[in-house]
Design a protein around this motif. Structure first.
Motif, PDB file in Angstrom:
ATOM      1  N   ASP A  24      -4.318   2.452   0.109  1.00 45.36           N
ATOM      2  CA  ASP A  24      -3.829   2.460  -1.272  1.00 45.36           C
ATOM      3  C   ASP A  24      -3.841   3.854  -1.889  1.00 45.36           C
ATOM      4  O   ASP A  24      -4.607   4.148  -2.816  1.00 45.36           O
ATOM      5  N   THR A  81      -0.007  -3.075   3.317  1.00 47.45           N
ATOM      6  CA  THR A  81      -0.680  -2.095   2.466  1.00 47.45           C
ATOM      7  C   THR A  81      -1.969  -2.680   1.919  1.00 47.45           C
ATOM      8  O   THR A  81      -2.068  -3.889   1.707  1.00 47.45           O
ATOM      9  N   GLY A  82      -2.934  -1.798   1.684  1.00 49.12           N
ATOM     10  CA  GLY A  82      -4.157  -2.237   1.013  1.00 49.12           C
ATOM     11  C   GLY A  82      -5.406  -1.678   1.661  1.00 49.12           C
ATOM     12  O   GLY A  82      -5.548  -1.703   2.886  1.00 49.12           O
ATOM     13  N   GLU A 113      -8.178  -3.023   1.554  1.00 49.96           N
ATOM     14  CA  GLU A 113      -8.994  -4.137   2.039  1.00 49.96           C
ATOM     15  C   GLU A 113      -8.508  -4.696   3.369  1.00 49.96           C
ATOM     16  O   GLU A 113      -9.156  -5.557   3.961  1.00 49.96           O
ATOM     17  N   ASP A 162      -1.194  -0.405  -7.014  1.00 50.45           N
ATOM     18  CA  ASP A 162       0.091  -0.896  -6.530  1.00 50.45           C
ATOM     19  C   ASP A 162       1.115   0.230  -6.580  1.00 50.45           C
ATOM     20  O   ASP A 162       1.706   0.514  -7.620  1.00 50.45           O
ATOM     21  N   GLY A 208       0.746  -4.430  -2.841  1.00 54.73           N
ATOM     22  CA  GLY A 208       1.065  -3.240  -3.624  1.00 54.73           C
ATOM     23  C   GLY A 208       2.200  -3.394  -4.614  1.00 54.73           C
ATOM     24  O   GLY A 208       2.722  -2.413  -5.129  1.00 54.73           O
TER      25      GLY A 208
END
Ligand SMILES: [Mg+2]
Ligand SMILES: [Mg+2]
Lengths: 449, 449
Positions: A240, A196-197, A199, A272, A265
């Motif tokens: 996200d 996850t993310g 970035e 998160d 997250g």
């Protein structure tokens, strides 16, 4: 402050569990997977769900241990006619006293014979013009000499493998030798892995923008899960947003995963979404563990009512070291229990530190190290087994994946101020296969005085 | 006396080698296999044929270690406006002194900032009617606080993995994190497995005739070879004729095998066609080794001129224990060297015997045992690492495959008369993964006084 109005995560309010508490909670929520019947070859690296008995004795006949001659042992030494050759599959013949039969290793003793004289204790005398062969028995033997009796390796009805036994290559051979060509083993878990993310980019991305990183976690955890023998599914990278993360959870469910591993997250930042999602869809058992690295480790169970089952979810921290360390500490025992291991916990040993190790005053630390066998200075080879000496892999910041390079143990460094001196004996969890450990010195072979 | 007129095998005349001699001869005749380029995920469990350097630094930007605020550290404590949020992928903005920027773990420090204040050391003051958010910085920080500098985990140009490194899960992550998505590894060998013997039947055979046995060796050795990561091919069961055995050899060659493992047919009996065949088709390096079990172990190289290469052939004895023990001692190091291991030999450790072990006066014996960790009676946890204690698997006759059940070490028992007493320290070769060894007691976690 949350970017899209989702509620801030309550992770700051999770009770911080000690690692053993967290591990026992995981195991208590983990069930063995159902038994399945497989071909015995496909049972390799699985755990038996039911015992296996020998339905027939091994050997199934009196078998010669040597190449030589089947004899009537009371005949003793002397010259004998070779009446026939005793080979497998031929119509059985009976040996008359005063004659011998040629027999190979593993061959069936003919009726009437009761021992074997190995070829080294005989002298071949050639064939008579009639074709009859003659042999001199040089050494008398006792009844039963060089004979494996029926059932002497495995008795009929004997349990040759218990339920819970891991099937290695030798066990495949044991199953074959008793004709147990279908066996019942525990199914191995199906593990889905999600990163996850916003970035996070694919590892082969070109032109990373400021703040973007390549996704090390997903391929690494897929490899680690596959290395346990689990079936793995890559559920990709979720951006996200609450919706994106939930879609990934639903994908893992629809793919039939038993376990979902997420990374990232789970901190207390605004983006998160893992903990709030798991709270909404299931039960979060813990969201914070007293360990370094890995503090935000999260464990939950999500019911899958339409399939009458549950999905276990491990929310691992996003730093790559944290994710792989928590995979070992939390996920590996869960996988092992699912696939039927009687003792699913990581193996703990005691090792001697090769260098000083800085301790953390706030949390016990899982310090990555490379262990190898070594003899304590001055120890007599015959007095002492030697010990595992562990060298730190260097800087232990949780982003530094090189701290896991070649690591085969996690040192369990106590929570304290200061530095643990070199030469201290500490407990350590075995990660890798010590059968492939580094070899700075080769221990000597035992030689009797 | 040979059943079909083939010449008797000359195996009685082979010089008997010591095990280390035989092992070094095998390694000296074994070549590393060529390098191949693979996707980094497919490099798992392979050995790198070329070093891997980080082509870019990790992190590639100044990254926050915490959730918190990017600050100009010289600003110190006080109330500040949250000028913006610093997330990956957004157009970079510059932080003006007297303001702060929200930043998440792993986020990129904005130009102008030089440190991070973690969220625990701040107090959110809410948003002004204008929408501007304000925060109190409770704790001043030094420049660089909670910032990972560019290249601090991996420097650009740094060798992150050496040639010869084994790729585990952590290494897959390392490769991903530097974008090394294609890597060069040694090919793994292709191993063909053949059983020989008129008496040998498929494991699921019904109605065995007198003297017939189920083939345990082939499935067992295919499993053992597959367990090393080798590609495997089953070349079936060859009957005891020279033509049949030669046809199997040719099949292994045409399938492209690097190694052929045969079982049976290497004793000094009349139906033992392996050694004569290998002498005719190639070079037999040895045909007898001073070991128990496994004495007739045979090693040869057969040229494959039409493909400009050679096939290595291991003629293993037909008894199932002998075949698996010699597989470990002779074939495993060969496979490891082919796939690029720098140290292909089995790992040797020292263990303490849990019971008396009968020695053999004629040959050193590889006694199968189960090793587990234990603390010597009375030893202080902090003084001593504990040791491996090895329990014999019972009767060691080479037909008794149960002697390999659960075995994770081979004790190297010296050639001698009598019994080695319980409690003796002996050298042992590691067979299994000690990370899965039995756990009769769980060693304690280190706790500082
Ligand atoms: Mg994140
Ligand atoms: Mg044979």
């Amino acid at each position: 402050m949350a970017a899209d109005g989702a509620p801030a995560t309550p992770s700051a309010f999770y009770k911080m569990l000690a690692v053993p508490e967290a591990q026992e909670l995981i195991l208590s929520e983990t069930q063995e997977l159902p038994a399945v019947e497989v071909r015995f070859q496909d049972a390799l690296h699985h755990t038996l769900a039911a015992e296996v008995r020998a339905v027939e004795p091994v050997p199934g006949f009196r078998a010669s241990i040597k190449d030589g001659y089947a004899v009537v042992s009371s005949d003793g030494t002397g010259e004998y006619e070779v009446a026939f050759e005793a080979f497998a599959g031929l119509s059985p013949r009976t040996l008359q006293p005063g004659t011998v039969a040629y027999i190979g290793t593993g061959g069936p003793l003919p009726e009437g014979s009761d021992a074997v004289v190995q070829i080294e204790d005989t002298e071949f005398l050639g064939a008579a013009p009639s074709g009859a062969k003659r042999v001199r028995i040089v050494k008398a033997v006792a009844p039963g000499c060089d004979v494996r009796q029926v059932g002497s390796d495995m008795a009929a009805g004997e349990v040759v493998l218990q339920a819970g036994h891991h099937i290695g290559a030798a066990e495949v051979g044991i199953l074959a030798s008793v004709g147990a060509t279908r066996v019942t083993v525990h199914r191995k878990p199906h593990v889905a892995v999600l990163s996850t993310g916003d970035e996070v980019c694919e590892p082969d991305a070109t032109d990373l923008k400021l703040g973007q990183i390549r996704d090390a976690n997903r391929a690494m955890l897929l490899a680690a899960a596959a290395g346990t023998g689990a079936k793995v599914t890559d559920v990709g990278i979720a951006r996200d947003t609450a919706a994106n993360v939930e879609a990934a959870l639903d994908k893992a469910i629809s793919e039939g995963a038993d376990i979902l591993i997420t990374t990232g997250g789970v901190s207390m930042g605004d983006k998160d979404f893992i903990k709030p999602l798991l709270e909404r869809r299931g039960t979060v058992f813990f969201g914070k563990v007293k360990m370094k690295p890995g503090k935000p480790l999260t464990f939950a169970k999500v019911p899958v009512p339409q399939q009458g089952r549950s999905l276990l979810v491990f929310g691992l921290p996003g730093n790559p070291v944290s994710s792989l360390v928590t995979f070992h500490l939390a996920v590996v025992p869960c996988i092992r229990k699912m696939e039927g291991w009687q003792e699913p916990r990581l193996r703990r040993v005691h090792v001697r530190t090769a260098m000083g190790i800085k301790m953390d005053p706030e949390r016990p630390e899982y310090h990555r190290a490379v262990a190898h066998w070594a003899r304590p200075a001055g120890a007599e080879p015959s007095a002492c087994c030697g010990e595992l000496v562990a060298s730190s892999t260097g800087g232990q910041i949780s982003s530094r994946l090189l701290s896991l390079r070649s690591a085969n143990v996690l040192l369990e460094i106590p929570q304290a101020d200061g530095v643990l001196p070199a030469g201290t004996v500490v407990s350590a969890l075995v990660l890798g296969d010590l059968g492939a450990m580094p070899m700075p010195e080769t221990p000597a072979v035992t030689v009797l005085p």
